[in-house]
Design a protein around this motif. Structure first.
Motif, short mmCIF file in Angstrom:
data_model
loop_
_atom_site.label_atom_id
_atom_site.label_comp_id
_atom_site.label_asym_id
_atom_site.label_seq_id
_atom_site.Cartn_x
_atom_site.Cartn_y
_atom_site.Cartn_z
N ASN A 1 0.84 -1.21 0.00
CA ASN A 1 0.00 0.00 0.00
C ASN A 1 0.87 1.26 0.00
O ASN A 1 0.41 2.34 0.31
CB ASN A 1 -0.95 0.00 1.20
CG ASN A 1 -0.22 0.02 2.51
OD1 ASN A 1 1.02 0.07 2.55
ND2 ASN A 1 -0.94 0.01 3.61
N TYR A 2 2.14 1.10 -0.30
CA TYR A 2 3.16 2.16 -0.40
C TYR A 2 3.57 2.73 0.94
O TYR A 2 4.69 3.16 1.11
CB TYR A 2 2.74 3.30 -1.34
CG TYR A 2 2.10 2.82 -2.61
CD1 TYR A 2 2.64 1.75 -3.30
CD2 TYR A 2 0.95 3.40 -3.11
CE1 TYR A 2 2.05 1.26 -4.45
CE2 TYR A 2 0.34 2.92 -4.26
CZ TYR A 2 0.90 1.85 -4.93
OH TYR A 2 0.32 1.37 -6.03
N ALA A 3 2.63 2.78 1.91
CA ALA A 3 2.94 3.28 3.25
C ALA A 3 3.62 4.65 3.21
O ALA A 3 4.57 4.91 3.93
CB ALA A 3 3.80 2.28 4.03
N LEU A 4 3.12 5.54 2.34
CA LEU A 4 3.66 6.90 2.33
C LEU A 4 3.07 7.64 3.53
O LEU A 4 1.92 7.42 3.90
CB LEU A 4 3.27 7.62 1.04
CG LEU A 4 3.76 6.95 -0.24
CD1 LEU A 4 3.28 7.74 -1.44
CD2 LEU A 4 5.28 6.87 -0.25
N TYR A 5 3.85 8.53 4.13
CA TYR A 5 3.35 9.29 5.27
C TYR A 5 2.40 10.36 4.73
O TYR A 5 2.83 11.29 4.04
CB TYR A 5 4.52 9.93 6.02
CG TYR A 5 5.64 8.94 6.31
CD1 TYR A 5 5.36 7.75 6.95
CD2 TYR A 5 6.95 9.19 5.91
CE1 TYR A 5 6.36 6.82 7.20
CE2 TYR A 5 7.96 8.27 6.16
CZ TYR A 5 7.66 7.08 6.81
OH TYR A 5 8.64 6.17 7.04
N PRO A 6 1.10 10.22 5.02
CA PRO A 6 0.12 11.08 4.34
C PRO A 6 0.22 12.55 4.71
O PRO A 6 -0.21 13.41 3.96
CB PRO A 6 -1.23 10.49 4.78
CG PRO A 6 -0.96 9.69 5.99
CD PRO A 6 0.47 9.25 5.92
N HIS A 7 0.81 12.84 5.88
CA HIS A 7 0.87 14.23 6.32
C HIS A 7 2.14 14.93 5.87
O HIS A 7 2.36 16.08 6.20
CB HIS A 7 0.74 14.29 7.84
CG HIS A 7 1.80 13.49 8.54
ND1 HIS A 7 1.92 12.14 8.39
CD2 HIS A 7 2.78 13.86 9.38
CE1 HIS A 7 2.94 11.70 9.11
NE2 HIS A 7 3.47 12.73 9.72
N MET A 8 2.98 14.22 5.12
CA MET A 8 4.22 14.85 4.68
C MET A 8 4.22 15.01 3.16
O MET A 8 3.63 14.21 2.44
CB MET A 8 5.42 13.95 5.04
CG MET A 8 5.65 13.76 6.51
SD MET A 8 7.15 12.78 6.71
CE MET A 8 6.99 12.31 8.43
N LYS A 9 4.91 16.05 2.72
CA LYS A 9 5.06 16.24 1.28
C LYS A 9 5.98 15.16 0.74
O LYS A 9 6.72 14.52 1.49
CB LYS A 9 5.66 17.61 1.00
CG LYS A 9 4.70 18.72 1.30
CD LYS A 9 5.36 20.06 1.11
CE LYS A 9 4.36 21.15 1.43
NZ LYS A 9 5.00 22.40 1.77
#
Lengths: 356, 296
Positions: free
Chosen positions: A84-92
C-alpha cells in the motif's frame, strides 16, 4: 551492495502455526530474487523476517555475511516498498523521501542533494511539494521507490509493490523496477503472487507453497523443468496441463480407460501424472513420427481467440486441457483432433506430485 | 467518493418530513430554551415572578462589572484547560499503551471504558469520599505522608480535586476515540518509519501523533464543551463551588444565581454570555486549529 543468505529459516506463530518451514535461499550480490506463491504460502512472512519486522523463530538471516537475526529493521540497512506504499500522508513527497535520511542525522545539504537526485531518476521532481493524496497510484508507487533508493541501502525489499496498480501501469512499472534495480545493482527480494511478474523480473526465482520452498532456480529453467505439479501449474499462463494416469507395467492408462502408447517412458509408479505446456501440443496430420511421444485424442469444447493466439479448450481422457495455437484456430466445438505431445516436451510426475 | 450519485426525491415534502423529527427535537430542546434565556436576560423579575420589567442590557452591565463573575470566568478557564489537557493527555497515554498489549486487549479496553458509564454526580461523590479530609482513604494516606491535605479550606487543592474528578471521568471517552484513532493508522506506516530509522518516541511524535490530529481536534472541541457544561454534577457533589468561590465555574454560577439565589435576569444573562463564549470557542477551534489538522 550485499548478499542475502537464509539458512533453515523458520517462523512458528503462537498456537504452533508453522508459517515458514525451514527455508534456505542464497542471493548473490546485486541479484533480484523473486518469491512467488499463492496467498498464505509464507512469502510475505519471509520477506518481513528479512526486513526485521517479524521475529525469526529458528535459523539465520545473513545480510552482507553478517547475521542480522537480532538487529532491528533500522540497523539492517534495508529499504522496503510496501504493497500500500505506506507513504506518510501528512508529509510532502520531499519530506517522505527525506524522512529516513533525517532520522540518520545526515546534513541538510546532503539530504537535499540525494532527494533531488532520486527524484530526478524517477521523474518526480515536479511533484516534490505535493502530498501523497494528491498523487495518482503510479506516482505514489514511484515515491515509494524513491524513498527506498534515496537511502542507498544494502538490500531492497518489495512486498507486492505493483498489485494496487491497473494492468497497463503494472507492466510499465515492472520494466522500470527491473531497469532501476539493474542500474543501481542493489540486491533485491521481491514478493509477488503474479507468476508473470515473477518470470519477467527474477534473476533467481523461488516458488513457495505452504511455507516451504518448492523450487529455486532461473525462471526459464523452472518453466522448462518444474520440480513438481504445484510449480508446473503455478508458473505459466495458461498453466501446464496435468493428466493423471495409471501404469500397469506395459503402458499408461488414462482415467477414462484409454490405453496410450508410452514407448520409452519409464514409469515405474503405479500412479503418475503426465504434464505438457499448452503450446507444446501438435495437431497430427498423419505423416509425422511420434516415436516416444504421445498420440492422444482431444475433443474440443470451445475456442477463445485472443488475437495473436487462440486457446482451444478440450478434453483428453476425461481431463480438461487447454492448447495454445498461434493465430486463429479453425477448430469448432465437438471436433475431434489427434494431437501429439513430443517426447522432449513431456513432463512426468509421480503420484506424489514430484517430478520423475 | 462518488459525489455525482446523489439521491433525489421526486416528492417535494418528503425530505422535510424526514427531517422533521430531528428539527422538532432541536427546536423544542434547544432553540426554545435558548430564546427564552435571551428574553429573560433583558428582563428583571422578582423571585416570585409577579412583576417583570424590561431593563435592556442592564443585566449584562451588572454581571460584567461584578468581580464574582470575573472570578468565575477565570476559574472556568483554569478548570477547562486543566481538565481537557489532563483528560486528553492521560487518555492518549493509556491508548498508546493499550495498543501495544497483545493478549487480553479486549479486557483492558473494557476496563478502561467503564468509568464513562458512571454518572457525574456519582463520580463526584466517589472522589469526595476518597479525598474527604475527615474520612477519605486517600486523604488519610496523603496526610500520613506529611502533606497538609484539606480541599475544604484550601482553594488550590479543591480545584485540583474537581479537575481530577472531571478529568478521570472523561479519560474513558477520550481513550475510546484515541484507540479507534490509533487503529485507523495503517501498521505499514509505523513499519516504514521503523525501517526509516525512527525510534519509538520519534515514530510517535512524527507519524502517529500527526495522524491522530483529526481525533485530537475532535476531542478538543468535545472536552471543552464537557468542561464547560457537563461537569456541573461533579462540582456540585465535590465542592459545591467552594471553598469561597474557588471552584465556581460559569455554569455553576448560572445555576447558583438562577435557582438558589433566584436572580433570574442575571442568571439568564450569564447563560447567554456562556452560549456566546462556547460558540466563539468552537468557531475559533474550527477556524484556526482545524487548519493544522490533516485528514488522511
Amino acid at each position: 551492495m550485499a548478499s542475502v543468505e537464509l539458512t533453515n529459516v523458520r517462523k512458528v506463530y503462537a498456537g504452533a502455526v508453522e508459517a515458514v518451514k525451514g527455508v534456505d535461499i542464497a542471493i548473490k550480490d546485486g541479484a533480484l530474487c523473486v518469491l512467488v506463491g499463492p496467498s498464505g504460502c509464507g512469502k510475505s512472512t519471509l520477506l518481513r523476517m528479512i526486513a526485521g519486522l517479524e521475529s525469526i523463530t529458528d535459523g539465520t538471516v545473513k545480510i552482507d555475511n553478517k547475521v542480522v537475526n537480532d538487529l532491528g529493521p533500522a540497523e539492517r540497512d534495508i529499504a522496503m516498498v510496501f504493497q500500500n506504499y505506506a507513504l506518510y500522508p501528512h508529509m510532502k513527497v520531499y519530506d517522505n523521501m527525506a524522512y529516513g535520511l533525517r532520522n540518520r542525522g545526515m546534513p541538510k545539504d546532503q539530504i537535499d542533494k540525494r532527494v533531488r537526485e532520486a527524484a530526478a531518476t524517477l521523474e518526480l521532481t515536479h511533484l516534490l511539494e505535493r502530498r501523497p493524496k494528491e498523487l495518482s497510484g503510479g506516482q505514489r508507487q514511484r515515491v515509494a521507490m524513491g524513498r527506498a533508493i534515496v537511502r542507498n541501502p544494502k538490500v531492497f525489499l518489495f512486498d507486492e509493490p505493483l498489485s494496487n496498480l491497473d494492468a497497463k501501469l503494472r507492466g510499465q512499472m515492472r520494466v522500470e523496477i527491473k531497469n532501476l534495480q539493474r542500474q543501481l545493482g542493489v540486491t533485491s527480494v521481491y514478493v509477488t503472487h503474479d507468476q508473470l511478474e515473477a518470470m519477467t523480473l527474477a534473476d533467481i526465482l523461488v516458488v513457495m507453497n505452504a511455507g516451504a520452498v518448492e523450487q529455486i532456480g532461473a525462471p526459464l529453467d523452472i518453466y522448462e523443468k518444474p520440480a513438481s505439479t504445484f510449480v508446473a501449474s503455478f508458473i505459466g499462463a495458461p498453466p501446464m496441463n496435468l493428466i493423471p494416469v495409471t501404469s500397469d507395467g506395459s503402458g499408461l492408462i488414462l482415467k477414462d480407460g484409454t490405453r496410450i502408447g508410452a514407448q520409452g517412458l519409464a514409469v515405474t509408479d503405479k500412479d503418475a501424472i503426465i504434464g505438457f505446456r499448452p503450446e507444446d501440443l501438435e495437431v497430427a496430420t498423419g505423416t509425422e513420427s511420434h516415436v516416444g511421444g504421445l498420440l492422444l485424442d482431444l475433443k474440443v469444447l470451445g475456442v477463445e481467440p485472443v488475437g495473436a493466439e487462440s486457446y482451444v479448450y478440450g478434453i483428453i481422457g476425461g481431463e480438461r486441457v487447454v492448447v495454445r495455437v498461434a493465430g486463429r484456430s479453425v477448430s469448432q466445438p465437438d471436433d475431434h483432433l489427434r494431437v501429439i505431445i513430443p517426447k522432449e516436451k513431456l513432463h512426468l510426475f509421480g503420484g506424489n506430485g514430484k517430478r520423475l | 467518493m462518488a459525489s455525482s450519485t446523489r439521491v433525489t426525491f421526486p416528492n417535494k415534502f418528503l425530505p422535510y418530513l424526514l427531517l422533521a423529527p430531528q428539527l422538532a427535537i432541536t427546536i423544542v430542546f434547544f432553540y426554545w430554551p435558548a430564546s427564552q434565556a435571551i428574553r429573560q436576560s433583558v428582563l428583571r423579575e422578582d423571585p416570585f415572578g409577579l412583576s417583570t420589567q424590561f431593563v435592556g442590557l442592564g443585566n449584562f452591565k451588572r454581571i460584567l462589572s461584578d468581580p464574582n463573575y470575573l472570578n468565575s470566568l477565570q476559574v472556568t478557564v483554569v478548570f477547562s484547560i486543566a481538565t481537557a489537557v489532563i483528560a486528553m493527555g492521560f487518555a492518549l497515554m493509556f491508548a498508546v499503551m493499550a495498543d501495544k498489549v497483545i493478549r487480553g486487549k479486549g479486557i483492558y479496553r473494557t476496563l478502561m471504558i467503564w468509568p464513562y458509564a458512571v454518572a457525574p454526580a456519582i463520580a463526584g461523590m466517589l472522589w469526595l469520599f476518597l479525598f474527604n479530609p475527615s474520612m477519605g482513604t486517600f486523604a488519610y494516606m496523603i496526610r500520613s505522608a506529611g502533606y497538609n491535605w484539606d480541599p475544604l479550606l484550601n482553594s488550590g487543592q479543591a480545584m485540583l480535586l474537581v479537575v481530577a474528578a472531571a478529568a478521570w471521568k472523561q479519560i474513558s471517552y477520550n481513550f475510546l476515540f484515541f484507540v479507534a484513532g490509533l487503529q485507523s493508522i495503517p501498521k505499514s506506516l509505523i513499519e516504514a518509519a521503523a525501517i526509516d530509522g525512527a525510534g519509538e518516541t520519534k515514530r510517535f511524535w512524527t507519524i502517529v501523533f500527526p495522524l491522530l490530529a483529526p481525533t485530537t481536534f475532535f476531542l478538543l472541541v468535545v472536552n471543552t464543551v464537557y468542561a464547560f457544561f457537563d461537569t456541573f454534577g461533579i462540582i456540585h457533589a465535590v465542592t459545591g463551588g467552594g471553598p469561597g468561590k474557588a471552584t465556581e465555574t460559569l455554569v455553576y454560577k448560572v445555576y447558583n444565581d438562577g435557582f438558589v439565589n433566584l436572580i433570574l435576569g442575571d442568571s439568564a444573562a450569564q447563560s447567554v454570555i456562556l452560549m456566546v463564549i462556547v460558540i466563539g470557542l468552537t468557531a475559533i477551534q474550527f477556524r484556526y486549529v482545524e487548519r493544522k489538522v490533516h485528514y488522511g
